[in-house]
Design an enzyme around this catalytic site. Structure first.
Site, mmCIF file in Angstrom:
data_model
loop_
_atom_site.group_PDB
_atom_site.id
_atom_site.type_symbol
_atom_site.label_atom_id
_atom_site.label_comp_id
_atom_site.label_asym_id
_atom_site.label_seq_id
_atom_site.Cartn_x
_atom_site.Cartn_y
_atom_site.Cartn_z
ATOM 1 N N ASP A 1 -4.205 5.752 6.350
ATOM 2 C CA ASP A 1 -4.309 7.043 7.312
ATOM 3 C C ASP A 1 -5.629 6.550 8.082
ATOM 4 O OD1 ASP A 1 -5.213 9.521 7.640
ATOM 5 O OD2 ASP A 1 -6.151 9.977 5.722
ATOM 6 N N PHE B 1 -1.151 16.202 4.077
ATOM 7 C CA PHE B 1 -1.531 15.461 2.757
ATOM 8 C C PHE B 1 -0.312 15.454 2.003
ATOM 9 C CE2 PHE B 1 -3.382 14.979 -1.299
ATOM 10 C CZ PHE B 1 -4.628 14.034 -0.909
ATOM 11 N N GLU C 1 0.917 -1.230 -0.089
ATOM 12 C CA GLU C 1 -0.071 -0.021 0.013
ATOM 13 C C GLU C 1 0.890 1.362 -0.064
ATOM 14 O OE1 GLU C 1 -2.263 1.420 -0.586
ATOM 15 O OE2 GLU C 1 -4.266 1.206 0.396
ATOM 16 N N ASP C 2 0.198 2.403 -0.519
ATOM 17 C CA ASP C 2 1.051 3.737 -0.709
ATOM 18 C C ASP C 2 1.081 4.256 1.138
ATOM 19 O OD1 ASP C 2 -1.599 4.111 -0.526
ATOM 20 O OD2 ASP C 2 -1.617 5.576 -2.135
ATOM 21 N N ARG D 1 1.567 12.122 -9.107
ATOM 22 C CA ARG D 1 1.909 10.722 -8.995
ATOM 23 C C ARG D 1 3.399 10.554 -9.339
ATOM 24 N NH1 ARG D 1 -2.518 7.606 -7.317
ATOM 25 N NH2 ARG D 1 -4.516 8.168 -8.727
#
Ligand code: 5GP
Ligand code: MG
Length: 182
Positions: free
Chosen positions: A107, A159, A103-104, A172
């Site tokens: 959160d 963020f 996963e990136d 990205r």
């Protein structure tokens, strides 16, 4: 234009590159390198991390598969919708196999919590999670048990974009992780 805003670098390309090697080594020490390992790279955010981690794992795992899943929870919003949908599923069964979800960022934990329950039901031999970034401050109360077994970096309540992570589709392709200046 969104793409012309200034980005403050948090983790440079060099820092990311230097972190992935020991991460791959750690994974090779914890998993059975003589068995098949299925990487489940979560599109689109984990595509860069998945590609680099896969190449770092390849010397340790001769039986490495790279699979993809695409989930949606965010849409174009910065906050989680709380709803997760599978938009692209695995093309190969994982029953009886070692599985590593890539996963990136974690959160609220909603996406990963949903995914782990979904994959666990398919009876993998083992199921672990590697996340490039962990944002512990974002975790929702109900997702307290959601965690990554391997984490690249921890981030505060900001963020972030870059190295696969987007803001409404942009940023990205940046080779580093940073914060967009408002
Ligand atoms: P969760 O379900 O844990 O709240 O959210 C996980 C997903 O939300 C991540 O896979 C990622 O797509 C998105 N996300 C969460 N935090 C960030 C962030 O700081 N930046 C970006 N670009 N995406 C984020
Ligand atoms: Mg994601």
């Amino acid at each position: 234009m969104a793409t012309t805003k200034k980005i403050n670098v948090l983790f440079s390309a060099e820092m990311i590159r230097r972190r992935i090697r020991p991460l791959a080594y750690e994974i090779s020490q914890c998993l059975d390198t003589s068995q098949e390992l299925v990487l489940v790279v979560i599109l689109k955010g984990a595509v860069m991390f998945g590609a680099d981690l896969a190449r770092a794992l390849a010397p340790f795992f001769p039986l490495l598969r790279v699979e993809f899943m695409r989930l949606s929870s965010y849409g174009n919003e910065r906050k989680t919708s709380g709803e997760v949908k599978v938009e692209l599923d695995l093309s190969h069964p994982i029953e009886g196999r070692q599985v590593l979800v890539v996963e990136d960022i974690i959160d609220t934990g909603t996406t990963l919590g949903y995914l782990v329950r979904l994959l666990q039901a398919r009876r993998p031999r083992t199921l672990q999670v590697a996340a490039l970034l962990d944002k512990p401050s974002g975790r929702h109360a109900g997702n307290g048990g959601v965690h990554a077994d391997y984490v690249g970096f921890e981030v505060g309540p900001v963020f972030v974009v870059g190295y696969g992570l987007d803001d409404a589709g942009f940023y990205r392709a940046l080779p580093y992780v940073g914060v967009v200046e408002d």
